[in-house]
Design an enzyme around this catalytic site. Structure first.
Site, mmCIF file in Angstrom:
data_model
loop_
_atom_site.group_PDB
_atom_site.id
_atom_site.type_symbol
_atom_site.label_atom_id
_atom_site.label_comp_id
_atom_site.label_asym_id
_atom_site.label_seq_id
_atom_site.Cartn_x
_atom_site.Cartn_y
_atom_site.Cartn_z
ATOM 1 N N TYR A 27 7.840 -0.034 -21.710
ATOM 2 C CA TYR A 27 6.696 0.166 -20.812
ATOM 3 C C TYR A 27 5.885 -1.124 -20.665
ATOM 4 O O TYR A 27 5.523 -1.530 -19.555
ATOM 5 C CB TYR A 27 5.833 1.291 -21.377
ATOM 6 C CG TYR A 27 4.549 1.572 -20.643
ATOM 7 C CD1 TYR A 27 4.553 2.104 -19.363
ATOM 8 C CD2 TYR A 27 3.318 1.325 -21.259
ATOM 9 C CE1 TYR A 27 3.360 2.379 -18.696
ATOM 10 C CE2 TYR A 27 2.130 1.605 -20.603
ATOM 11 C CZ TYR A 27 2.157 2.126 -19.324
ATOM 12 O OH TYR A 27 0.983 2.394 -18.669
ATOM 13 N N GLU A 49 -3.392 9.556 -17.283
ATOM 14 C CA GLU A 49 -4.462 9.027 -18.138
ATOM 15 C C GLU A 49 -5.453 10.132 -18.466
ATOM 16 O O GLU A 49 -6.005 10.176 -19.569
ATOM 17 C CB GLU A 49 -5.165 7.856 -17.444
ATOM 18 C CG GLU A 49 -4.347 6.572 -17.370
ATOM 19 C CD GLU A 49 -4.121 5.912 -18.713
ATOM 20 O OE1 GLU A 49 -4.727 6.342 -19.719
ATOM 21 O OE2 GLU A 49 -3.320 4.976 -18.776
ATOM 22 N N TRP A 57 -1.322 7.464 -25.824
ATOM 23 C CA TRP A 57 -0.530 7.250 -24.620
ATOM 24 C C TRP A 57 0.952 7.443 -24.915
ATOM 25 O O TRP A 57 1.718 7.883 -24.055
ATOM 26 C CB TRP A 57 -0.788 5.861 -24.041
ATOM 27 C CG TRP A 57 0.104 5.554 -22.874
ATOM 28 C CD1 TRP A 57 1.044 4.574 -22.775
ATOM 29 C CD2 TRP A 57 0.170 6.278 -21.623
ATOM 30 N NE1 TRP A 57 1.684 4.636 -21.569
ATOM 31 C CE2 TRP A 57 1.171 5.663 -20.838
ATOM 32 C CE3 TRP A 57 -0.506 7.384 -21.111
ATOM 33 C CZ2 TRP A 57 1.504 6.121 -19.555
ATOM 34 C CZ3 TRP A 57 -0.182 7.838 -19.840
ATOM 35 C CH2 TRP A 57 0.810 7.211 -19.073
#
Length: 205
Positions: A27, A49, A57
């Site tokens: 990522y 988010e 996350w």
């Protein structure tokens, strides 16, 4: 670790958070901090988010494909038509985060995204109006704020338009990820490439 930089087993210097899991590394190297102009990707990220609130996350990232399946690829024109039956379906889907408030927020935000596109032309054109200065700056771990003037302004405007789960911290994480700012640490191997791509990026209008 020095100044927010870690050296991975592959010898590559990355931001301090990027080498704790394989998913983070991929990522970080290929997505985070690179500018995005696609409305669906922007909508997806802003809502993921929101789902992250109170979680890591990494948890969301590992479930991202499941979220995409559940929310029809985050096609907001389709999600805006979801009703209570869809909410119940999603609450029964163990592959995503089963939080009624967050699920209903995505559906609500889809409707607000449709309205925003109608009034502003595109979600991308709207979001990029809040981009801070592109002036290069040194970034070390202690330099990265949880929220900024721009994220507070964007969060306030979104809330004024009826969006949910879009506080200034959530919005700043979105801005970091979608390339509105380049918060790759100074010394990170990906920083220069993100800077180059941002310089070539044409702001949507």
């Amino acid at each position: 670790m020095t100044d927010g930089i870690v050296r991975g087993e592959d010898g590559v210097r990355r931001c301090y958070w990027a080498d704790s899991a394989p998913e983070y590394r991929v990522y970080h190297d290929g997505e985070w901090g690179f500018p995005v102009a696609d409305d669906v990707r922007l909508f997806e990220k802003l809502n993921l988010e929101g789902f992250q609130a109170g979680l890591s996350w990494l948890t969301i990232l590992r479930k991202r494909e499941d979220f995409r399946r559940a929310f029809l690829g985050f096609d907001f024109t389709a999600v805006a038509r979801f009703g209570e039956r869809d909410v119940k379906r999603l609450l029964g889907d163990a592959s995503i985060i089963r939080h009624r408030g967050k699920i209903e927020a995505v559906i609500n935000n889809a409707g607000r995204a449709v309205e925003l596109v109608e009034s502003e032309g595109s979600l991308a054109a709207y979001v990029w109006r809040f981009e801070p200065s592109r002036r290069p700056r040194r970034v070390e771990r202690g330099d990265v704020a949880a929220e900024t003037t721009e994220s507070r302004a964007l969060a306030k405007d979104l809330k004024g338009r009826g969006w949910r789960f879009v506080g200034p911290t959530t919005v700043y994480a979105f801005m970091q990820a979608m390339g509105l700012v380049n918060d790759h640490m100074t010394g990170c191997a990906v920083r220069a490439e993100a800077t180059r791509v941002r310089k070539e990026f044409r702001i949507p209008s």
